[in-house]
Design an enzyme around this catalytic site. Structure first.
Site, PDB file in Angstrom:
ATOM      1  N   ARG A 233      -0.284-111.412  25.843  1.00  0.00           N
ATOM      2  CA  ARG A 233      -1.662-111.852  25.652  1.00  0.00           C
ATOM      3  C   ARG A 233      -2.308-112.017  27.020  1.00  0.00           C
ATOM      4  NH1 ARG A 233      -1.551-110.066  21.281  1.00  0.00           N
ATOM      5  NH2 ARG A 233      -1.728-111.128  19.279  1.00  0.00           N
ATOM      6  N   HIS A 281      -5.803-102.714  23.965  1.00  0.00           N
ATOM      7  CA  HIS A 281      -4.970-103.426  22.983  1.00  0.00           C
ATOM      8  C   HIS A 281      -4.417-102.439  21.942  1.00  0.00           C
ATOM      9  CE1 HIS A 281      -4.190-107.602  21.069  1.00  0.00           C
ATOM     10  NE2 HIS A 281      -3.272-106.730  20.658  1.00  0.00           N
TER      11      HIS A 281
HETATM   12  P1  NDP Z   1       8.567-113.309  18.540  1.00  0.00           P
HETATM   13  O1  NDP Z   1       8.078-114.638  18.133  1.00  0.00           O
HETATM   14  O2  NDP Z   1       9.458-112.538  17.627  1.00  0.00           O
HETATM   15  O3  NDP Z   1       9.334-113.424  19.944  1.00  0.00           O
HETATM   16  C1  NDP Z   1       8.860-114.196  20.991  1.00  0.00           C
HETATM   17  C2  NDP Z   1       9.859-114.144  22.136  1.00  0.00           C
HETATM   18  O4  NDP Z   1       9.302-114.830  23.264  1.00  0.00           O
HETATM   19  C3  NDP Z   1      11.182-114.826  21.805  1.00  0.00           C
HETATM   20  O5  NDP Z   1      12.256-114.116  22.372  1.00  0.00           O
HETATM   21  C4  NDP Z   1      11.028-116.187  22.496  1.00  0.00           C
HETATM   22  O6  NDP Z   1      12.236-116.783  22.904  1.00  0.00           O
HETATM   23  C5  NDP Z   1      10.234-115.796  23.719  1.00  0.00           C
HETATM   24  N1  NDP Z   1       9.547-116.963  24.269  1.00  0.00           N
HETATM   25  C6  NDP Z   1       8.586-117.727  23.678  1.00  0.00           C
HETATM   26  N2  NDP Z   1       8.217-118.719  24.499  1.00  0.00           N
HETATM   27  C7  NDP Z   1       8.952-118.585  25.636  1.00  0.00           C
HETATM   28  C8  NDP Z   1       9.032-119.301  26.849  1.00  0.00           C
HETATM   29  N3  NDP Z   1       8.281-120.393  27.065  1.00  0.00           N
HETATM   30  N4  NDP Z   1       9.915-118.880  27.774  1.00  0.00           N
HETATM   31  C9  NDP Z   1      10.700-117.798  27.557  1.00  0.00           C
HETATM   32  N5  NDP Z   1      10.669-117.067  26.433  1.00  0.00           N
HETATM   33  C10 NDP Z   1       9.803-117.457  25.481  1.00  0.00           C
HETATM   34  O7  NDP Z   1       7.260-112.447  18.906  1.00  0.00           O
HETATM   35  P2  NDP Z   1       7.083-110.846  18.839  1.00  0.00           P
HETATM   36  O8  NDP Z   1       8.180-110.228  19.625  1.00  0.00           O
HETATM   37  O9  NDP Z   1       6.866-110.393  17.454  1.00  0.00           O
HETATM   38  O10 NDP Z   1       5.682-110.692  19.592  1.00  0.00           O
HETATM   39  C11 NDP Z   1       5.498-111.232  20.898  1.00  0.00           C
HETATM   40  C12 NDP Z   1       4.027-111.139  21.268  1.00  0.00           C
HETATM   41  O11 NDP Z   1       3.659-109.795  21.547  1.00  0.00           O
HETATM   42  C13 NDP Z   1       3.039-111.558  20.177  1.00  0.00           C
HETATM   43  O12 NDP Z   1       2.941-112.965  20.098  1.00  0.00           O
HETATM   44  C14 NDP Z   1       1.762-110.920  20.677  1.00  0.00           C
HETATM   45  O13 NDP Z   1       1.138-111.803  21.594  1.00  0.00           O
HETATM   46  C15 NDP Z   1       2.255-109.692  21.435  1.00  0.00           C
HETATM   47  N6  NDP Z   1       1.927-108.452  20.705  1.00  0.00           N
HETATM   48  C16 NDP Z   1       1.064-107.565  21.300  1.00  0.00           C
HETATM   49  C17 NDP Z   1       0.743-106.382  20.677  1.00  0.00           C
HETATM   50  C18 NDP Z   1      -0.115-105.376  21.379  1.00  0.00           C
HETATM   51  O14 NDP Z   1      -0.506-104.382  20.757  1.00  0.00           O
HETATM   52  N7  NDP Z   1      -0.393-105.550  22.656  1.00  0.00           N
HETATM   53  C19 NDP Z   1       1.266-106.053  19.343  1.00  0.00           C
HETATM   54  C20 NDP Z   1       2.191-107.027  18.822  1.00  0.00           C
HETATM   55  C21 NDP Z   1       2.496-108.183  19.490  1.00  0.00           C
HETATM   56  P3  NDP Z   1      13.374-117.225  21.842  1.00  0.00           P
HETATM   57  O15 NDP Z   1      13.992-115.901  21.388  1.00  0.00           O
HETATM   58  O16 NDP Z   1      14.295-118.034  22.632  1.00  0.00           O
HETATM   59  O17 NDP Z   1      12.662-117.939  20.731  1.00  0.00           O
END
Ligand code: NDP
Length: 318
Positions: A233, A281
């Site tokens: 984001r 995006h």
């Molecule tokens: P998930 O919720 O499946 O995964 C999030 C990951 O981020 C997890 O591995 C989590 O760790 C990690 N994480 C969260 N907070 C922290 C932190 N403070 N420090 C370290 N690691 C952290 O999300 P998705 O993979 O489905 O999607 C991720 C993001 O990608 C979405 O929220 C969106 O913003 C973006 N996105 C963008 C798109 C685009 O077209 N540009 C399309 C789709 C998504 P843990 O495994 O330990 O919980």
């Protein structure tokens, strides 16, 4: 006679009308009797709304809906739902999790990693000057790519990059194991994770912990000349700090797919920043059919007294 239970498609920023047929087909198959409406056809306060399928819905709207049982983000991130301070407690919030979308993300990041790994960024800069010079070429195993966020998107991306021979590192909040990927976890390991990388990719959700994460200090922790790919984001990046890091060469280049304000206005200076590629995006999206089936399926579950499959942890923020 009371109105039929209704799923309300709602956005303040985008026209969701094109999604309606897919939701109606999914409702007919998976949740017979569920009506699909488009905001503002159904007004605030309507008791028949049981599910809100939203992308930046008006703040305060969910709190006015007394029958609301589900708030579904129509995207992979749910930060736009959670920004509403009046969100009714106890109503589950879901987001999209879709294999095809994760594969699309892997394609996009693979392309961006190859762009830097094969030196296409340099070739693109040379072309206007008619320069014929082959950038240094090396095996993928000698390029280290780091993926921040190892969730539905990040894990697929990491596996894909490893499958193409890159040396892949991954960073998440809690420790993870992914075959062929060296993993790191938590703030304490962030610096060690970042230091050796040639390319770093953000696939983090937007939370209070990740907002502004990529600031001057973060850019300074990178290997000089490393490239940055942001698909998470826009709010995760402090733009003036990114531009300053690019200017002095600490950052070798950046591909940005997400921005704090989208669409990026035509007059925005980012469009004309050297060594920076803007994409609209487009990294990955879910098909209307898959989105509708997942959200209507979760609606059917909550109406049957079950928990939705794709709920986020509201306290954690993702
Ligand atoms: P998930 O919720 O499946 O995964 C999030 C990951 O981020 C997890 O591995 C989590 O760790 C990690 N994480 C969260 N907070 C922290 C932190 N403070 N420090 C370290 N690691 C952290 O999300 P998705 O993979 O489905 O999607 C991720 C993001 O990608 C979405 O929220 C969106 O913003 C973006 N996105 C963008 C798109 C685009 O077209 N540009 C399309 C789709 C998504 P843990 O495994 O330990 O919980």
């Amino acid at each position: 006679m009371s109105a039929a239970p209704t799923l309300l498609l709602c956005s303040e920023t985008d026209d969701l009308g094109g999604l309606r047929p897919a939701f109606e087909r999914a409702a007919a198959e998976l949740c017979p009797g569920l009506r699909v409406a488009l905001w503002p056809e159904v007004a605030a306060g309507a008791a028949e709304v049981v599910a809100l399928a939203s992308w930046f819905a008006p703040r305060g709207l969910p709190a006015t809906l007394p029958g609301l049982r589900l708030i579904a983000s129509i995207g992979a991130g749910a930060e736009h739902v959670l920004r509403d301070p009046g969100l009714p407690a106890g109503v589950p919030v879901t987001r999209i999790v879709d294999e095809q979308q994760a594969r699309g993300m892997a394609e996009y990041v693979l392309w961006a990693a190859l762009y830097y790994h094969r030196g296409l960024d340099r070739v693109q800069q040379q072309q206007p000057r008619g320069v014929w010079r082959m950038p240094p070429q090396r095996p993928a195993a000698q390029t280290r790519v780091g993926v921040m966020g190892l969730g539905a998107m990040g894990a697929e991306v990491a596996r894909c990059l490893a499958g193409h021979g890159f040396e892949v590192h991954g960073w998440s909040r809690r420790p993870q194991t992914i075959e062929g990927v060296r993993t790191w976890a938590g703030d304490a390991q962030l610096e060690d994770f970042l230091r050796p990388l040639d390319i770093v990719v953000s696939l983090l959700p937007l939370t209070e912990h990740t907002r502004g994460l990529c600031d001057a200090r973060w850019f300074d922790r990178l290997k000089p000349g490393a490239a940055f790919i942001n698909c998470g984001r826009g709010e995760q990046v402090v733009l003036p700090d990114l531009l300053e890091a690019l200017e002095r060469g600490q950052l070798g280049g950046a591909v940005l797919d997400v921005f704090e304000h989208e669409p990026l206005p035509p007059a925005h200076p980012l469009w004309h920043t050297p060594r920076l590629l803007v994409t609209p995006h487009m990294a990955s999206s879910v098909s209307p059919e898959a989105m509708a089936r997942q959200i209507v399926g979760d609606t059917a579950r909550v109406l049957a007294g079950q928990a939705p499959v794709h709920a986020i942890d509201r306290g954690r923020g993702y």
